[in-house]
Scaffold this active site. Structure first.
Site, PDB file in Angstrom:
ATOM      1  N   CYS A 155       5.497  54.475 -15.991  1.00  0.00           N
ATOM      2  CA  CYS A 155       6.643  54.869 -16.304  1.00  0.00           C
ATOM      3  C   CYS A 155       6.771  56.135 -16.891  1.00  0.00           C
ATOM      4  CB  CYS A 155       7.606  53.846 -17.151  1.00  0.00           C
ATOM      5  SG  CYS A 155       9.461  54.263 -17.064  1.00  0.00           S
ATOM      6  N   CYS A 185      13.399  57.546 -17.398  1.00  0.00           N
ATOM      7  CA  CYS A 185      12.352  57.036 -16.813  1.00  0.00           C
ATOM      8  C   CYS A 185      11.850  57.947 -15.648  1.00  0.00           C
ATOM      9  CB  CYS A 185      12.485  55.754 -16.529  1.00  0.00           C
ATOM     10  SG  CYS A 185      12.778  54.551 -17.686  1.00  0.00           S
ATOM     11  N   LYS A 226      13.982  44.242 -12.871  1.00  0.00           N
ATOM     12  CA  LYS A 226      14.017  44.683 -14.288  1.00  0.00           C
ATOM     13  C   LYS A 226      15.380  45.120 -14.589  1.00  0.00           C
ATOM     14  CE  LYS A 226      12.285  47.966 -17.599  1.00  0.00           C
ATOM     15  NZ  LYS A 226      11.405  49.137 -17.809  1.00  0.00           N
ATOM     16  N   ARG A 277      11.432  49.859 -27.563  1.00  0.00           N
ATOM     17  CA  ARG A 277      11.788  51.273 -27.542  1.00  0.00           C
ATOM     18  C   ARG A 277      11.449  51.761 -28.853  1.00  0.00           C
ATOM     19  NH1 ARG A 277      17.145  51.366 -23.773  1.00  0.00           N
ATOM     20  NH2 ARG A 277      16.250  50.278 -22.012  1.00  0.00           N
ATOM     21  N   LYS A 300      12.053  40.539 -15.573  1.00  0.00           N
ATOM     22  CA  LYS A 300      12.015  41.030 -16.723  1.00  0.00           C
ATOM     23  C   LYS A 300      13.511  41.408 -17.245  1.00  0.00           C
ATOM     24  CE  LYS A 300      10.799  44.945 -19.720  1.00  0.00           C
ATOM     25  NZ  LYS A 300      10.506  46.436 -19.385  1.00  0.00           N
ATOM     26  N   TYR A 350       3.957  39.343 -26.047  1.00  0.00           N
ATOM     27  CA  TYR A 350       3.403  39.657 -27.384  1.00  0.00           C
ATOM     28  C   TYR A 350       2.862  38.415 -28.147  1.00  0.00           C
ATOM     29  CZ  TYR A 350       6.143  43.655 -25.928  1.00  0.00           C
ATOM     30  OH  TYR A 350       6.635  44.682 -24.830  1.00  0.00           O
TER      31      TYR A 350
HETATM   32  C1  PBG Z   1       9.068  51.181 -19.667  1.00  0.00           C
HETATM   33  C2  PBG Z   1       9.337  49.877 -20.313  1.00  0.00           C
HETATM   34  C3  PBG Z   1       9.983  49.261 -21.111  1.00  0.00           C
HETATM   35  C4  PBG Z   1       9.559  48.015 -21.437  1.00  0.00           C
HETATM   36  C5  PBG Z   1       8.390  47.765 -20.650  1.00  0.00           C
HETATM   37  N1  PBG Z   1       8.010  49.056 -19.893  1.00  0.00           N
HETATM   38  C6  PBG Z   1      11.032  49.613 -21.779  1.00  0.00           C
HETATM   39  C7  PBG Z   1      12.581  50.119 -21.128  1.00  0.00           C
HETATM   40  O1  PBG Z   1      12.483  49.750 -19.804  1.00  0.00           O
HETATM   41  O2  PBG Z   1      13.271  50.694 -21.765  1.00  0.00           O
HETATM   42  C8  PBG Z   1      10.030  47.086 -22.457  1.00  0.00           C
HETATM   43  C9  PBG Z   1       9.254  45.810 -22.799  1.00  0.00           C
HETATM   44  C10 PBG Z   1       9.910  45.119 -24.059  1.00  0.00           C
HETATM   45  O3  PBG Z   1      10.968  45.124 -24.255  1.00  0.00           O
HETATM   46  O4  PBG Z   1       8.976  44.199 -24.485  1.00  0.00           O
HETATM   47  N2  PBG Z   1      10.130  51.625 -19.024  1.00  0.00           N
END
Ligand code: PBG
Length: 324
Positions: free
Chosen positions: A119, A129, A194, A204, A247, A312
């Site tokens: 990303c 992104c 997602k 973030r 996700k 996590y």
């Molecule tokens: C990158 C990305 C994100 C997450 C994983 N890859 C953040 C987003 O899309 O803003 C989030 C992971 C998490 O909240 O644990 N784009």
């Protein structure tokens, strides 16, 4: 009472409950996210993700050994560069933070599966992104960059790439560039469904990737939709995804189940930062039994249909599973 059917017969004791149990958690299901930062001698707890750390590359060794000693066999890398620009050029720098971290991890343990998040939001100065044209993320221009980022990670030794940007056509763009360069054996795990979710807040903060203007709703999915998730998954499979993903996980167990029922594909669930932080906060207040809640939550993702869980909690869960 003349009851023929008595479901309680099968709950009578541990042995019978164990016999009929349908799902089980296994340490092999986990992917543990790791955050790497520039600098030296850094192991700093991430405020928004307690018990997870920012590591500089020179401090990875103990962590990697701890992860592998726990039996965890896969990590997902996120990099925090020290320079950002409009096109996220540190993301495809062959000597960038993630690329060097991959090489270091492979030196420490070549058998640990290293997946990388593909990303641009940690690398762009605007925090989106992709490439911005007139305040809008330009899809097709962004694809060229994503492909370069993936290639650069794979050249450094990544085993699997996981595009999380939600541009249309990114799986094909990445599959093509990898194949053209002879990396036909490298798997693509697509963040297929997602959602534009509030559950990413703590991530973030941890990754310094808050969008500088607007939000991600023009590329990430509307939480109200689940038919659309099936369409996204279908496109990613057609474009060559090896694993598909939902996700966040916990508020989207229905989506996980629908995808599992409709496609015979390996399916990952991303148990995201907000889901983690809520449990950590409640546990800290003494309101819940953290171990039981975490194991129940991860099990529910498997029951819903996930084969893989990115979490996590992986290290804690691995410890707890050993104790059981
Ligand atoms: C990158 C990305 C994100 C997450 C994983 N890859 C953040 C987003 O899309 O803003 C989030 C992971 C998490 O909240 O644990 N784009």
């Amino acid at each position: 009472m003349k009851l023929i059917n008595r479901p309680r017969r099968l709950r009578k004791n541990t042995a019978i409950r164990n016999l009929i149990r349908e799902t089980a958690l296994n340490v092999n299901d986990f992917i543990y996210p790791l955050f790497v930062v520039e600098g030296e001698g850094i192991k700093k707890e991430i405020e928004s993700l307690s018990n997870n750390y920012h590591f500089s590359i020179d401090r990875l060794k103990n962590e990697i050994n701890e992860i592998t000693d726990l039996g965890i066999q896969a990590v997902m890398l996120f990099g925090l560069p020290d320079k950002k620009d409009a096109c996220g050029s540190e993301a495809y720098n062959d000597d960038g933070i993630v690329q060097r971290a991959i090489r270091e991890i492979k030196k420490i343990n070549k058998d640990l599966l290293v997946a990388t998040d593909i990303c641009m939001c940690q690398y762009t100065d605007h925090g989106h992104c992709g490439i911005i044209k007139e305040d809008y993320v330009d899809n097709d221009e962004t694809l060229k960059y994503l492909a370069q980022i993936a290639l650069s990670h794979v050249k450094a030794g990544a085993d699997m790439v996981a595009p999380s940007d939600m541009m249309d056509g990114r799986i094909a763009a990445i599959r093509n560039i990898l194949d053209e360069n002879g990396y036909t054996e490298i798997a693509v795990m697509a963040y297929s469904a997602k959602y534009a979710s509030a559950f990413y807040g703590p991530f973030r903060a941890a990754a310094n990737s808050v969008p500088g203007f607007g939000d991600r709703k023009t590329y990430q999915m509307d939480p109200a939709n689940s038919d659309e998730a099936l369409r996204e998954v279908e496109l990613d499979i057609e474009e060559g995804a090896d694993i598909v993903m939902v996700k966040p996980a916990l508020s989207y167990l229905d989506v996980i189940r629908r995808i599992k029922d409709n496609y015979n594909m390996p399916l990952a669930a991303y148990n995201v930062s907000g889901e983690y932080a809520m449990i950590k906060a409640a546990a800290k207040l003494g309101l819940i039994d953290e171990k039981r809640i975490v194991l129940e939550k991860l099990l529910s993702m498997k029951r819903a249909g996930a084969d893989i869980i990115i979490t996590y909690h992986a290290k804690d869960a691995a410890k707890w599973l050993k104790e059981e």
